[in-house]
Design a protein around this motif. Structure first.
Motif, short mmCIF file in Angstrom:
data_model
loop_
_atom_site.label_atom_id
_atom_site.label_comp_id
_atom_site.label_asym_id
_atom_site.label_seq_id
_atom_site.Cartn_x
_atom_site.Cartn_y
_atom_site.Cartn_z
N GLN A 26 -26.75 7.20 -20.35
CA GLN A 26 -26.37 7.03 -18.95
C GLN A 26 -24.85 6.92 -18.87
N PRO A 27 -24.25 7.51 -17.85
CA PRO A 27 -22.80 7.37 -17.71
C PRO A 27 -22.43 5.94 -17.37
N LEU A 28 -21.31 5.47 -17.91
CA LEU A 28 -20.83 4.13 -17.61
C LEU A 28 -19.96 4.18 -16.37
N VAL A 29 -20.13 3.18 -15.49
CA VAL A 29 -19.37 3.12 -14.26
C VAL A 29 -18.68 1.75 -14.17
N PRO A 30 -17.54 1.68 -13.49
CA PRO A 30 -16.84 0.40 -13.39
C PRO A 30 -17.47 -0.52 -12.34
N VAL A 31 -17.61 -1.79 -12.70
CA VAL A 31 -18.01 -2.84 -11.76
C VAL A 31 -17.11 -4.04 -12.03
N HIS A 32 -16.99 -4.90 -11.05
CA HIS A 32 -16.12 -6.07 -11.15
C HIS A 32 -16.99 -7.30 -10.93
N ASP A 34 -16.75 -11.45 -11.00
CA ASP A 34 -16.05 -12.73 -11.09
C ASP A 34 -14.72 -12.66 -11.86
N GLY A 35 -13.87 -11.72 -11.47
CA GLY A 35 -12.54 -11.62 -12.07
C GLY A 35 -12.44 -10.76 -13.31
N GLN A 36 -13.54 -10.17 -13.76
CA GLN A 36 -13.54 -9.36 -14.98
C GLN A 36 -14.09 -7.97 -14.67
N ASP A 37 -13.46 -6.95 -15.24
CA ASP A 37 -13.95 -5.59 -15.09
C ASP A 37 -14.90 -5.26 -16.22
N TYR A 38 -15.96 -4.54 -15.89
CA TYR A 38 -16.98 -4.13 -16.87
C TYR A 38 -17.29 -2.66 -16.67
N MET A 39 -17.70 -2.01 -17.73
CA MET A 39 -18.24 -0.65 -17.66
C MET A 39 -19.73 -0.78 -17.98
N LEU A 40 -20.57 -0.50 -16.99
CA LEU A 40 -22.02 -0.67 -17.13
C LEU A 40 -22.72 0.65 -16.90
N PRO A 41 -23.91 0.83 -17.46
CA PRO A 41 -24.66 2.08 -17.28
C PRO A 41 -25.13 2.26 -15.83
N GLU A 42 -24.74 3.36 -15.24
CA GLU A 42 -25.12 3.64 -13.86
C GLU A 42 -26.65 3.73 -13.73
N GLY A 43 -27.19 3.06 -12.72
CA GLY A 43 -28.62 3.11 -12.45
C GLY A 43 -29.45 2.11 -13.24
N ALA A 44 -28.82 1.40 -14.18
CA ALA A 44 -29.56 0.42 -14.99
C ALA A 44 -29.72 -0.88 -14.20
N ASN A 45 -30.60 -1.74 -14.66
CA ASN A 45 -30.80 -3.05 -14.05
C ASN A 45 -29.52 -3.86 -14.18
N LEU A 46 -29.03 -4.41 -13.06
CA LEU A 46 -27.76 -5.13 -13.07
C LEU A 46 -27.80 -6.37 -13.94
N ALA A 47 -28.86 -7.18 -13.83
CA ALA A 47 -28.95 -8.41 -14.64
C ALA A 47 -28.95 -8.07 -16.13
N ALA A 48 -29.75 -7.10 -16.53
CA ALA A 48 -29.82 -6.71 -17.94
C ALA A 48 -28.48 -6.18 -18.43
N SER A 49 -27.80 -5.41 -17.60
CA SER A 49 -26.52 -4.84 -17.98
C SER A 49 -25.45 -5.91 -18.14
N LEU A 50 -25.41 -6.87 -17.21
CA LEU A 50 -24.44 -7.95 -17.33
C LEU A 50 -24.73 -8.83 -18.55
N PHE A 95 -29.81 -2.27 -8.95
CA PHE A 95 -29.36 -1.26 -9.90
C PHE A 95 -27.84 -1.15 -9.88
N VAL A 96 -27.27 -0.84 -11.02
CA VAL A 96 -25.82 -0.71 -11.15
C VAL A 96 -25.35 0.53 -10.40
N LYS A 97 -24.29 0.34 -9.57
CA LYS A 97 -23.63 1.45 -8.88
C LYS A 97 -22.13 1.32 -9.10
N ALA A 98 -21.45 2.42 -9.15
CA ALA A 98 -20.01 2.43 -9.37
C ALA A 98 -19.29 1.65 -8.28
#
Length: 121
Positions: A26-32, A34-50, A95-98
């Motif tokens: 899955q392509p990684l997308v940027p999310v922010h 609590d003050g930190q930037d992350y690259m998470l898999p687009e469309g994946a479960n947000l809790a699992a990705s974090l 789900f994770v979105k850019a």
């Protein structure tokens, strides 16, 4: 910038784009969060990705400020509440979105202390 670790896809073989598993393809997308930037898999479960990216505390309880993070991962316990783009939601049901802007939900300032005594009349 933190990147979620690679996981194997745990789907049943049918990929609808929202299987909740973290697929290394899955392509990684940027999310922010609590003050930190992350690259998470687009469309994946947000809790699992974090969690995979090392985040353990998603919110703090209103009264005692005890740390909380995902527990049931199925939307029952509400320990994974986060504020996403101004709206409080369960991370395990999202789900994770850019470009997501994610914070811990604001603590209410008007919650009375557990030790506060009622005024006598």
């Amino acid at each position: 910038m933190k990147i979620a670790s690679d996981f194997h896809n745990i789907s049943d073989g049918q990929n609808d784009g929202h299987n909740g598993g973290i697929d290394p393809d899955q392509p990684l997308v940027p999310v922010h969060f609590d003050g930190q930037d992350y690259m998470l898999p687009e469309g994946a479960n947000l809790a699992a990705s974090l969690l995979a990216a090392g985040v353990r505390v998603f919110r703090k309880t209103p009264v005692s400020a005890s740390p909380r993070g995902p527990f049931c991962m199925m939307g029952v316990c509400y320990d994974c509440l986060v504020e996403i783009d101004g709206m409080v939601q369960q991370a395990c049901q999202t789900f994770v979105k850019a470009g997501m802007i994610i914070t811990m939900p604001a603590r209410p300032t008007d919650v009375p202390s557990l030790n506060a005594q009622e005024p006598s009349e």
